[in-house]
Design a protein around this motif. Structure first.
Motif, PDB file in Angstrom:
ATOM      1  N   ALA A  34      -3.262 -12.677  -5.874  1.00  0.00           N
ATOM      2  CA  ALA A  34      -3.540 -11.387  -6.513  1.00  0.00           C
ATOM      3  C   ALA A  34      -4.774 -10.726  -5.909  1.00  0.00           C
ATOM      4  N   GLU A  35      -5.811 -11.517  -5.683  1.00  0.00           N
ATOM      5  CA  GLU A  35      -7.052 -10.992  -5.104  1.00  0.00           C
ATOM      6  C   GLU A  35      -6.821 -10.502  -3.680  1.00  0.00           C
ATOM      7  N   ALA A  36      -6.056 -11.268  -2.899  1.00  0.00           N
ATOM      8  CA  ALA A  36      -5.784 -10.894  -1.514  1.00  0.00           C
ATOM      9  C   ALA A  36      -4.954  -9.605  -1.432  1.00  0.00           C
ATOM     10  N   ILE A  37      -3.956  -9.494  -2.287  1.00  0.00           N
ATOM     11  CA  ILE A  37      -3.114  -8.283  -2.289  1.00  0.00           C
ATOM     12  C   ILE A  37      -3.924  -7.075  -2.735  1.00  0.00           C
ATOM     13  N   ALA A  38      -4.687  -7.226  -3.813  1.00  0.00           N
ATOM     14  CA  ALA A  38      -5.475  -6.103  -4.331  1.00  0.00           C
ATOM     15  C   ALA A  38      -6.494  -5.623  -3.298  1.00  0.00           C
ATOM     16  N   LYS A  39      -7.134  -6.566  -2.624  1.00  0.00           N
ATOM     17  CA  LYS A  39      -8.131  -6.211  -1.610  1.00  0.00           C
ATOM     18  C   LYS A  39      -7.458  -5.565  -0.397  1.00  0.00           C
ATOM     19  N   GLY A  40      -6.351  -6.144   0.065  1.00  0.00           N
ATOM     20  CA  GLY A  40      -5.654  -5.622   1.238  1.00  0.00           C
ATOM     21  C   GLY A  40      -5.029  -4.266   1.009  1.00  0.00           C
ATOM     22  N   ALA A  41      -4.520  -4.035  -0.206  1.00  0.00           N
ATOM     23  CA  ALA A  41      -3.863  -2.760  -0.517  1.00  0.00           C
ATOM     24  C   ALA A  41      -4.850  -1.751  -1.108  1.00  0.00           C
ATOM     25  N   GLU A  42      -6.114  -2.165  -1.276  1.00  0.00           N
ATOM     26  CA  GLU A  42      -7.155  -1.317  -1.868  1.00  0.00           C
ATOM     27  C   GLU A  42      -6.727  -0.812  -3.240  1.00  0.00           C
ATOM     28  N   ALA A  43      -6.178  -1.736  -4.046  1.00  0.00           N
ATOM     29  CA  ALA A  43      -5.651  -1.390  -5.362  1.00  0.00           C
ATOM     30  C   ALA A  43      -6.441  -2.094  -6.455  1.00  0.00           C
ATOM     31  N   LEU A  88      -0.269  -4.230 -10.262  1.00  0.00           N
ATOM     32  CA  LEU A  88      -1.259  -3.504  -9.463  1.00  0.00           C
ATOM     33  C   LEU A  88      -1.168  -2.009  -9.721  1.00  0.00           C
ATOM     34  N   TYR A  89      -2.318  -1.334  -9.607  1.00  0.00           N
ATOM     35  CA  TYR A  89      -2.362   0.121  -9.769  1.00  0.00           C
ATOM     36  C   TYR A  89      -3.255   0.714  -8.692  1.00  0.00           C
ATOM     37  N   LYS A  90      -2.809   1.826  -8.143  1.00  0.00           N
ATOM     38  CA  LYS A  90      -3.634   2.605  -7.229  1.00  0.00           C
ATOM     39  C   LYS A  90      -3.261   4.065  -7.406  1.00  0.00           C
ATOM     40  N   GLU A  91      -4.269   4.892  -7.657  1.00  0.00           N
ATOM     41  CA  GLU A  91      -4.009   6.316  -7.854  1.00  0.00           C
ATOM     42  C   GLU A  91      -3.498   6.926  -6.557  1.00  0.00           C
ATOM     43  N   SER A  92      -2.391   7.657  -6.666  1.00  0.00           N
ATOM     44  CA  SER A  92      -1.776   8.282  -5.504  1.00  0.00           C
ATOM     45  C   SER A  92      -2.530   9.559  -5.149  1.00  0.00           C
ATOM     46  N   SER A  93      -2.689   9.799  -3.854  1.00  0.00           N
ATOM     47  CA  SER A  93      -3.386  11.014  -3.432  1.00  0.00           C
ATOM     48  C   SER A  93      -2.448  12.214  -3.400  1.00  0.00           C
ATOM     49  N   GLU A  94      -1.164  11.994  -3.128  1.00  0.00           N
ATOM     50  CA  GLU A  94      -0.212  13.100  -3.013  1.00  0.00           C
ATOM     51  C   GLU A  94       0.797  13.155  -4.154  1.00  0.00           C
ATOM     52  N   ASN A  95       1.168  11.999  -4.710  1.00  0.00           N
ATOM     53  CA  ASN A  95       2.286  11.913  -5.648  1.00  0.00           C
ATOM     54  C   ASN A  95       1.810  11.405  -7.009  1.00  0.00           C
ATOM     55  N   LYS A  96       0.834  12.092  -7.624  1.00  0.00           N
ATOM     56  CA  LYS A  96       0.229  11.619  -8.864  1.00  0.00           C
ATOM     57  C   LYS A  96       1.216  11.746 -10.023  1.00  0.00           C
ATOM     58  N   GLN A  97       1.475  10.598 -10.695  1.00  0.00           N
ATOM     59  CA  GLN A  97       2.422  10.575 -11.814  1.00  0.00           C
ATOM     60  C   GLN A  97       1.766  10.170 -13.130  1.00  0.00           C
ATOM     61  N   ARG A 141       0.829  -1.205   0.000  1.00  0.00           N
ATOM     62  CA  ARG A 141       0.000   0.000   0.000  1.00  0.00           C
ATOM     63  C   ARG A 141       0.866   1.259   0.000  1.00  0.00           C
ATOM     64  N   GLU A 142       1.921   1.267   0.834  1.00  0.00           N
ATOM     65  CA  GLU A 142       2.831   2.419   0.896  1.00  0.00           C
ATOM     66  C   GLU A 142       3.607   2.590  -0.408  1.00  0.00           C
ATOM     67  N   ALA A 143       4.042   1.477  -1.002  1.00  0.00           N
ATOM     68  CA  ALA A 143       4.774   1.547  -2.272  1.00  0.00           C
ATOM     69  C   ALA A 143       3.868   2.043  -3.396  1.00  0.00           C
ATOM     70  N   LEU A 144       2.601   1.646  -3.377  1.00  0.00           N
ATOM     71  CA  LEU A 144       1.657   2.118  -4.393  1.00  0.00           C
ATOM     72  C   LEU A 144       1.404   3.619  -4.249  1.00  0.00           C
ATOM     73  N   GLU A 145       1.406   4.116  -3.028  1.00  0.00           N
ATOM     74  CA  GLU A 145       1.231   5.552  -2.811  1.00  0.00           C
ATOM     75  C   GLU A 145       2.403   6.317  -3.432  1.00  0.00           C
ATOM     76  N   ALA A 146       3.596   5.744  -3.358  1.00  0.00           N
ATOM     77  CA  ALA A 146       4.783   6.403  -3.906  1.00  0.00           C
ATOM     78  C   ALA A 146       4.910   6.219  -5.419  1.00  0.00           C
ATOM     79  N   ARG A 147       4.541   5.034  -5.936  1.00  0.00           N
ATOM     80  CA  ARG A 147       4.799   4.706  -7.340  1.00  0.00           C
ATOM     81  C   ARG A 147       3.563   4.647  -8.229  1.00  0.00           C
ATOM     82  N   GLU A 148       2.414   4.363  -7.668  1.00  0.00           N
ATOM     83  CA  GLU A 148       1.139   4.179  -8.359  1.00  0.00           C
ATOM     84  C   GLU A 148       1.025   2.850  -9.113  1.00  0.00           C
TER      85      GLU A 148
END
Length: 96
Positions: A62-71, A83-92, A37-44
């Motif tokens: 894959a399902e467990a990671i996506a659900k747990g990381a909300e990605a 995996l992809y998750k839109e960053s709230s602070e570091n949008k690239q 989750r933290e890495a997705l916030e930094a990298r997306e």
């Protein structure tokens, strides 16, 4: 939810990335999902590799990671999960 066009775009961006997390014999745990989750916030966008000695099926992992990381799960190819998750602070990335 991602559209087909957005998934294609993300797959093309993820092609050159190397996996930064590995799921092994221990499977998916709370600490791993927190770090992803933290890495997705930094990298997306990131890749996770499922090792041969993992007891769980790669689709379940894959399902467990996506659900747990909300990605969003972009792709499962071989033993690699994208995996992809839109960053709230570091949008690239700007999705089409």
């Amino acid at each position: 939810m991602l559209t087909g066009k957005q998934k294609r775009f993300l797959r093309s961006k993820a092609h050159h990335l190397n996996p930064i997390f590995q799921v092994g014999k221990g499977g998916v745990n709370e600490n791993m999902t927190k770090q992803i989750r933290e890495a997705l916030e930094a990298r997306e966008l990131l890749k996770v590799s499922v090792l041969q000695n993992c007891d769980e099926d790669r689709d379940e992992v894959a399902e467990a990671i996506a659900k747990g990381a909300e990605a969003e799960l972009v792709q499962i190819i071989g033993n690699t999960i994208v995996l992809y998750k839109e960053s709230s602070e570091n949008k690239q990335l700007v999705l089409p």
